[in-house]
Design a protein around this motif. Structure first.
Motif, mmCIF file in Angstrom:
data_model
loop_
_atom_site.group_PDB
_atom_site.id
_atom_site.type_symbol
_atom_site.label_atom_id
_atom_site.label_comp_id
_atom_site.label_asym_id
_atom_site.label_seq_id
_atom_site.Cartn_x
_atom_site.Cartn_y
_atom_site.Cartn_z
ATOM 1 N N LEU A 347 0.705 -1.274 -0.014
ATOM 2 C CA LEU A 347 0.042 -0.075 0.081
ATOM 3 C C LEU A 347 0.981 1.228 -0.124
ATOM 4 N N ILE A 348 1.977 1.375 0.797
ATOM 5 C CA ILE A 348 2.921 2.454 0.560
ATOM 6 C C ILE A 348 3.337 2.579 -0.945
ATOM 7 N N ASP A 349 3.622 1.499 -1.371
ATOM 8 C CA ASP A 349 3.793 1.621 -3.029
ATOM 9 C C ASP A 349 3.118 2.223 -3.959
ATOM 10 N N VAL A 350 1.737 2.082 -3.396
ATOM 11 C CA VAL A 350 0.632 2.830 -4.573
ATOM 12 C C VAL A 350 0.563 4.079 -4.280
ATOM 13 N N LEU A 351 0.771 4.292 -2.704
ATOM 14 C CA LEU A 351 0.738 5.848 -2.613
ATOM 15 C C LEU A 351 1.665 6.587 -2.925
ATOM 16 N N VAL A 352 2.908 6.268 -3.106
ATOM 17 C CA VAL A 352 4.168 6.613 -3.597
ATOM 18 C C VAL A 352 4.073 6.904 -5.038
ATOM 19 N N LEU A 353 3.371 5.815 -5.795
ATOM 20 C CA LEU A 353 3.406 5.652 -7.215
ATOM 21 C C LEU A 353 2.416 7.005 -7.554
ATOM 22 N N ALA A 354 1.083 7.201 -6.767
ATOM 23 C CA ALA A 354 0.195 8.210 -7.040
ATOM 24 C C ALA A 354 0.823 9.603 -6.866
ATOM 25 N N GLY A 355 1.880 9.436 -5.654
ATOM 26 C CA GLY A 355 2.400 11.056 -5.290
ATOM 27 C C GLY A 355 3.366 11.398 -6.446
ATOM 28 N N LEU A 356 4.056 10.253 -7.113
ATOM 29 C CA LEU A 356 4.937 10.659 -8.122
ATOM 30 C C LEU A 356 4.025 11.283 -9.241
ATOM 31 N N TYR A 357 2.944 11.136 -9.507
ATOM 32 C CA TYR A 357 2.410 11.711 -10.657
ATOM 33 C C TYR A 357 1.700 13.098 -10.148
ATOM 34 N N VAL A 358 1.519 13.351 -8.776
ATOM 35 C CA VAL A 358 1.017 14.476 -8.348
ATOM 36 C C VAL A 358 2.244 15.510 -8.527
ATOM 37 N N ILE A 359 3.477 14.853 -8.272
ATOM 38 C CA ILE A 359 4.653 15.651 -8.201
ATOM 39 C C ILE A 359 4.764 16.384 -9.636
ATOM 40 N N ARG A 360 4.456 15.424 -10.727
ATOM 41 C CA ARG A 360 4.536 16.107 -12.151
ATOM 42 C C ARG A 360 3.696 17.604 -12.084
ATOM 43 N N VAL A 361 2.648 17.324 -11.487
ATOM 44 C CA VAL A 361 1.445 18.344 -11.651
ATOM 45 C C VAL A 361 2.045 19.722 -11.056
ATOM 46 N N ILE A 362 2.649 19.401 -9.925
ATOM 47 C CA ILE A 362 3.420 20.255 -9.153
ATOM 48 C C ILE A 362 4.647 20.903 -9.829
ATOM 49 N N ALA A 363 5.209 20.221 -10.492
ATOM 50 C CA ALA A 363 6.409 20.403 -11.315
ATOM 51 C C ALA A 363 5.929 21.691 -12.195
ATOM 52 N N GLY A 364 4.686 21.073 -13.001
ATOM 53 C CA GLY A 364 4.211 21.992 -13.882
ATOM 54 C C GLY A 364 3.873 23.279 -13.436
ATOM 55 N N SER A 365 3.359 23.639 -12.241
ATOM 56 C CA SER A 365 2.960 24.664 -11.435
ATOM 57 C C SER A 365 4.453 25.451 -11.212
ATOM 58 N N ALA A 366 5.540 24.665 -10.744
ATOM 59 C CA ALA A 366 6.649 25.518 -10.586
ATOM 60 C C ALA A 366 7.313 26.070 -11.834
ATOM 61 N N VAL A 367 7.267 25.364 -12.903
ATOM 62 C CA VAL A 367 7.856 25.800 -14.048
ATOM 63 C C VAL A 367 7.226 26.799 -14.626
ATOM 64 N N SER A 368 5.902 26.982 -14.561
ATOM 65 C CA SER A 368 4.904 27.989 -15.208
ATOM 66 C C SER A 368 4.625 29.126 -14.260
ATOM 67 N N GLY A 369 4.916 28.919 -13.062
ATOM 68 C CA GLY A 369 4.471 29.958 -11.891
ATOM 69 C C GLY A 369 3.102 30.174 -11.945
ATOM 70 N N ILE A 370 2.151 29.130 -12.242
ATOM 71 C CA ILE A 370 0.814 29.127 -11.962
ATOM 72 C C ILE A 370 0.586 28.506 -10.693
ATOM 73 N N SER A 371 -0.295 29.013 -9.927
ATOM 74 C CA SER A 371 -0.599 28.537 -8.425
ATOM 75 C C SER A 371 -1.555 27.193 -8.759
ATOM 76 N N LEU A 372 -1.411 26.391 -7.846
ATOM 77 C CA LEU A 372 -2.246 25.124 -7.994
ATOM 78 C C LEU A 372 -3.546 25.385 -7.180
ATOM 79 N N SER A 373 -4.522 24.826 -7.430
ATOM 80 C CA SER A 373 -5.751 25.013 -6.776
ATOM 81 C C SER A 373 -6.001 23.782 -5.752
ATOM 82 N N PHE A 374 -6.552 23.873 -4.989
ATOM 83 C CA PHE A 374 -7.079 22.852 -4.186
ATOM 84 C C PHE A 374 -7.870 21.818 -4.586
ATOM 85 N N TRP A 375 -8.428 22.141 -5.726
ATOM 86 C CA TRP A 375 -9.320 21.161 -6.370
ATOM 87 C C TRP A 375 -8.782 20.299 -7.261
ATOM 88 N N LEU A 376 -7.655 20.914 -8.103
ATOM 89 C CA LEU A 376 -6.871 20.125 -8.891
ATOM 90 C C LEU A 376 -5.716 19.189 -8.329
#
Length: 509
Positions: A347-376
């Protein structure tokens, strides 16, 4: 040398050769016993096996505890023979799953049936040489490294001379470093030689046989870096899409370079993961065909590719922004933790896998300067957890089909499948609930003049998630559901429908 006491195995037990194939070969090509009077000495790494035993054992050691890397550096100071012995003291290998040179193996068994003496002569540690020799059961004796002697070059030649005395011998090997031994052999056998090695050997020596398995082409290297997985990094564009800034050229270019940096970083970790998982992959019905597990690409090439890809990734990230570089480094550290330990924790493994996808979204925010919403973020967390659970469920379905119970290198058993299925579908439907709540929030009014049209995305998403899990239960889902989503025709059609709905909600007045 170490005297062996072995029992010959049947020909079909080695390298998964079909009995009919071997029998046919022997009936059609069996020579007169007097045609091969010379004792045959066979190299191991790159010759008998398509791999390198030192690298194999090193990665097994580091996989058990990454801190062994520092101990290996200390052992290496005391010499290569000492290093090999210390690793051999701590690591076992399974000779039955190593990738062997199939044509050479068949030839050696044929020679054994004629009564020819065959010796395994290798610079690998004697423990591993003996394990492999016992697996085949055809070797008269072995020549191998010990604690104090690294059996390579002149030492190997001297050991061979000790066996044959003033007699002649034949030597089977694969590379330029074997030239000094071929200089003293009566005849030689080439196994997957480079063009230069083959040309020089033919010019200088008597070559009796050349065995060539299919060489690795550029496509195998693309497969090793899993270039098809790069499409996952489209997730970096998600903040641009949700903020309706996909038409800003500067942000698109920055995000594109960010996706490239993530691709290089991910590929370096994919290679490391494959090197750490050699034994597990070889026990898998499909993963055993991966470039490193199958021996199509040398392990040394993988070792060199890791730092090159990582360095390129960090250079691009540093050029973009400090925030993006920090996110990329964090992603790399999490993937390292996953590769060495977290993927084996249920179960830790799948949580980490999901987190790695989310980190990509966060990275998109970091490189573009667009703030992430709670909903996204909430939507991403639930949808990616569902896909991570689908990935594990697909592996268990495959195990059940192969009549196996436990995953190798994972903590799951086939009986967990129903629970994972329930958790995965629930998580997927939770993402739809988040989408519905988002549509009903005040934030939507600023972006969509007609937010009621966005409601059509909910049933579309419900259908797609249900279909993903239906195909997973049927055993029709590949390893990565996100890659499946990019390639699947129905998923592509649904993406177009979602795009049309979004555009309609934005433009219709």
């Amino acid at each position: 040398m170490t005297r062996l006491s072995t029992t010959p195995k049947t020909l079909a037990s080695v390298n998964n050769l079909a009995p009919s194939t071997i029998a046919g070969h022997l009936m059609n090509t069996t020579p007169n016993k007097q045609s091969y009077p010379l004792p045959l000495f066979v190299d191991l790494d790159g010759t008998l096996t398509r791999s390198d035993i030192l690298f194999e054992s090193f990665f097994e050691l580091v996989k058990s505890n990454p801190l062994y890397v520092f101990l290996v550096l200390y052992w290496a100071i005391n010499g290569k023979a000492y290093l090999k012995q210390k690793i051999a003291d701590k690591v076992d290998i399974d000779a039955s799953i190593l990738p062997y040179q199939s044509n050479l193996v068949e030839y050696l068994h044929h020679e054994y049936t004629t009564g020819r003496k065959i010796y395994l002569a290798t610079a690998s540690n004697k423990k591993y040489a003996q394990i492999i020799a016992q697996h085949f059961g055809i070797f008269t004796d072995i020549i191998a490294s010990s604690t104090n002697i690294n059996m390579s070059g002149k030492r190997k030649l001297a050991a061979i001379k000790e066996v044959v005395g003033d007699g002649e011998f034949e030597y089977a090997a694969n590379s330029m470093v074997d030239m000094p031994i071929w200089e003293h052999s009566q005849t030689c056998i080439l196994v997957n030689p480079s063009r230069k090695t083959e040309r020089l050997a033919k010019h200088r020596f008597i070559v009796t046989h050349i065995f060539k398995d299919q060489p690795a082409n550029i496509g195998r290297y693309f497969s090793a870096i899993r270039i098809h997985q790069w499409m996952k990094n489209i997730l970096l564009f998600l903040p641009l899409l949700t903020a309706h800034k996909i038409n800003e050229a500067g942000l698109i270019v920055d995000t594109l370079f960010g996706a490239i940096a993530f691709s290089f970083c991910a590929s370096s970790v994919y290679i490391l993961n494959d090197l750490l998982d050699l034994s597990a992959d070889r026990n898998h019905s499909r993963k055993r065909k991966r470039p490193f597990a199958s021996g199509d690409i040398q392990l040394l090439h993988g070792v060199l590719m890791i730092p090159v890809l990582l360095l390129l990734s960090l250079l691009i990230a540093a050029f973009l922004s400090e925030e993006f570089l920090v996110v990329l480094i964090f992603y790399f550290l999490v993937t390292l933790a996953y590769s060495f330990a977290l993927k084996r924790i249920v179960l830790i493994d799948v949580l980490v896998l999901a987190g790695l996808y989310v980190i990509r979204v966060i990275a998109g925010s970091a490189v573009s300067g667009i703030s992430l919403s709670f909903w996204l973020l909430a939507f991403s967390m639930f949808i990616f957890l569902s896909l991570a659970l689908a990935k594990r469920s697909a592996e268990l379905v495959s195990l059940r089909r192969d009549e196996k119970n436990n995953t190798v290198g994972r903590g799951y058993i086939v009986q967990d499948l129903d629970y994972l299925h329930s958790m995965g579908t629930a998580s997927g439907y939770m993402s739809v609930l988040v989408m519905a709540l988002y549509i009903n929030s005040p934030n939507v009014m600023a972006l969509y003049p007609n937010p009621e049209i966005i409601w059509l995305i909910c049933p579309t998403l419900l259908y797609w998630i249900s279909r993903v899990w239906l195909k997973t239960g049927r055993g029709e889902m590949p390893d990565d559901p996100l890659v499946f989503a990019f390639k699947d025709r129905q998923s592509q059609i649904l993406s177009v429908i979602v795009a049309i709905i979004t555009i309609s909600a934005t433009n219709i007045s």
